[in-house]
Design an enzyme around this catalytic site. Structure first.
Site, PDB file in Angstrom:
ATOM      1  N   CYS A   1       0.833  -1.198   0.000  1.00  0.00           N
ATOM      2  CA  CYS A   1       0.000   0.000   0.000  1.00  0.00           C
ATOM      3  C   CYS A   1       0.872   1.254   0.000  1.00  0.00           C
ATOM      4  O   CYS A   1       2.084   1.190   0.139  1.00  0.00           O
ATOM      5  CB  CYS A   1      -0.896   0.021   1.223  1.00  0.00           C
TER       6      CYS A   1
ATOM      7  N   ASP B   1      -5.160  -6.645   9.638  1.00  0.00           N
ATOM      8  CA  ASP B   1      -4.178  -6.323  10.659  1.00  0.00           C
ATOM      9  C   ASP B   1      -4.188  -4.827  10.962  1.00  0.00           C
ATOM     10  O   ASP B   1      -3.762  -4.399  12.037  1.00  0.00           O
ATOM     11  CB  ASP B   1      -2.776  -6.825  10.285  1.00  0.00           C
TER      12      ASP B   1
ATOM     13  N   ASN C   1       0.475   0.754   6.143  1.00  0.00           N
ATOM     14  CA  ASN C   1       1.039  -0.083   5.096  1.00  0.00           C
ATOM     15  C   ASN C   1       1.949  -1.107   5.761  1.00  0.00           C
ATOM     16  O   ASN C   1       2.691  -0.773   6.678  1.00  0.00           O
ATOM     17  CB  ASN C   1       1.868   0.749   4.117  1.00  0.00           C
ATOM     18  N   GLY C   2       1.863  -2.331   5.343  1.00  0.00           N
ATOM     19  CA  GLY C   2       2.781  -3.337   5.840  1.00  0.00           C
ATOM     20  C   GLY C   2       2.079  -4.611   6.226  1.00  0.00           C
ATOM     21  O   GLY C   2       0.981  -4.908   5.755  1.00  0.00           O
ATOM     22  N   GLU C   3       2.737  -5.349   7.102  1.00  0.00           N
ATOM     23  CA  GLU C   3       2.162  -6.599   7.593  1.00  0.00           C
ATOM     24  C   GLU C   3       2.648  -6.835   9.016  1.00  0.00           C
ATOM     25  O   GLU C   3       3.839  -6.734   9.304  1.00  0.00           O
ATOM     26  CB  GLU C   3       2.576  -7.773   6.701  1.00  0.00           C
TER      27      GLU C   3
ATOM     28  N   ARG D   1      -4.639   1.413  -1.576  1.00  0.00           N
ATOM     29  CA  ARG D   1      -4.722   0.053  -1.038  1.00  0.00           C
ATOM     30  C   ARG D   1      -4.354  -1.016  -2.054  1.00  0.00           C
ATOM     31  O   ARG D   1      -4.852  -1.023  -3.176  1.00  0.00           O
ATOM     32  CB  ARG D   1      -6.154  -0.196  -0.538  1.00  0.00           C
ATOM     33  N   LEU D   2      -3.507  -1.908  -1.610  1.00  0.00           N
ATOM     34  CA  LEU D   2      -3.260  -3.168  -2.297  1.00  0.00           C
ATOM     35  C   LEU D   2      -3.856  -4.228  -1.385  1.00  0.00           C
ATOM     36  O   LEU D   2      -3.326  -4.505  -0.308  1.00  0.00           O
ATOM     37  CB  LEU D   2      -1.765  -3.407  -2.508  1.00  0.00           C
TER      38      LEU D   2
ATOM     39  N   ILE E   1      -4.646  -7.456   0.369  1.00  0.00           N
ATOM     40  CA  ILE E   1      -3.955  -8.734   0.547  1.00  0.00           C
ATOM     41  C   ILE E   1      -4.634  -9.577   1.619  1.00  0.00           C
ATOM     42  O   ILE E   1      -5.049 -10.697   1.361  1.00  0.00           O
ATOM     43  CB  ILE E   1      -2.459  -8.517   0.891  1.00  0.00           C
TER      44      ILE E   1
END
Length: 175
Positions: A2, A141, A116-118, A90-91, A93
């Protein structure tokens, strides 16, 4: 991956909507699945939400408190220039539903996030937060991070395993 953007406009002399839109347009390649915008005036607590051309129609139609109701292209300049603007590309996932749209707020509408991230251990943190009484509207998340901040403040960062960048707007604290 993102893309996030933000502006703190202390002078009130430039158009924040156009500026944050230009910033997120430059990040479109990082998030072509959705786009969202927040403009806020911390003195009054006013928050306006917008989507864009890449915002899916089901996001506009969903009943979530953080869903945009109009497109940023159709937004008239606000009467007072907001102090803060956040943008998100937004991407999708983890949570592919409209519930994963950003900017996202907590259930009270007092905390807002672009992220953004994980977070690799978000399921464990989510379970712990549920035991503490937190309810979740999404499988993302992002929402877990926001609830962790609501519960533990900046100390929440010590609990997170992952790679990420985010901005949280805390309206009651004006931070």
């Amino acid at each position: 991956m993102c893309g996030i953007a933000g502006i703190l406009n202390f002078s009130g002399t430039f158009p924040v909507l156009k500026s944050v839109r230009n910033m997120t347009d430059a990040l479109r390649h990082r998030g072509p699945d959705d786009e969202g915008y927040l403009v806020a005036e911390t003195k009054t607590g006013r928050v306006d939400l917008f989507g864009g051309n890449d915002t899916p129609q089901d996001v506009f139609a969903c009943p979530l408190s953080y869903a945009p109701r109009s497109k940023i292209d159709q937004a008239e300049e606000l009467e007072q220039v907001p102090q803060i603007a956040l943008g998100h590309r937004r991407l999708s996932i983890i949570d592919l539903s409209p519930s994963g749209h950003q900017p996202m707020c907590n259930s009270k509408g007092t905390l807002w996030i672009v992220y953004n991230g994980e977070i690799y251990n978000y399921l464990e943190i989510r379970s712990e937060l549920q035991k503490l009484g937190h309810n979740f509207r999404s499988q993302s998340d992002t929402e877990v991070l926001l609830a962790a901040y609501e519960e533990w403040g900046p100390a929440a960062l010590k609990r997170l395993i992952g790679m990420f960048a985010f901005a949280i707007l805390d309206m009651p604290k004006k931070k």
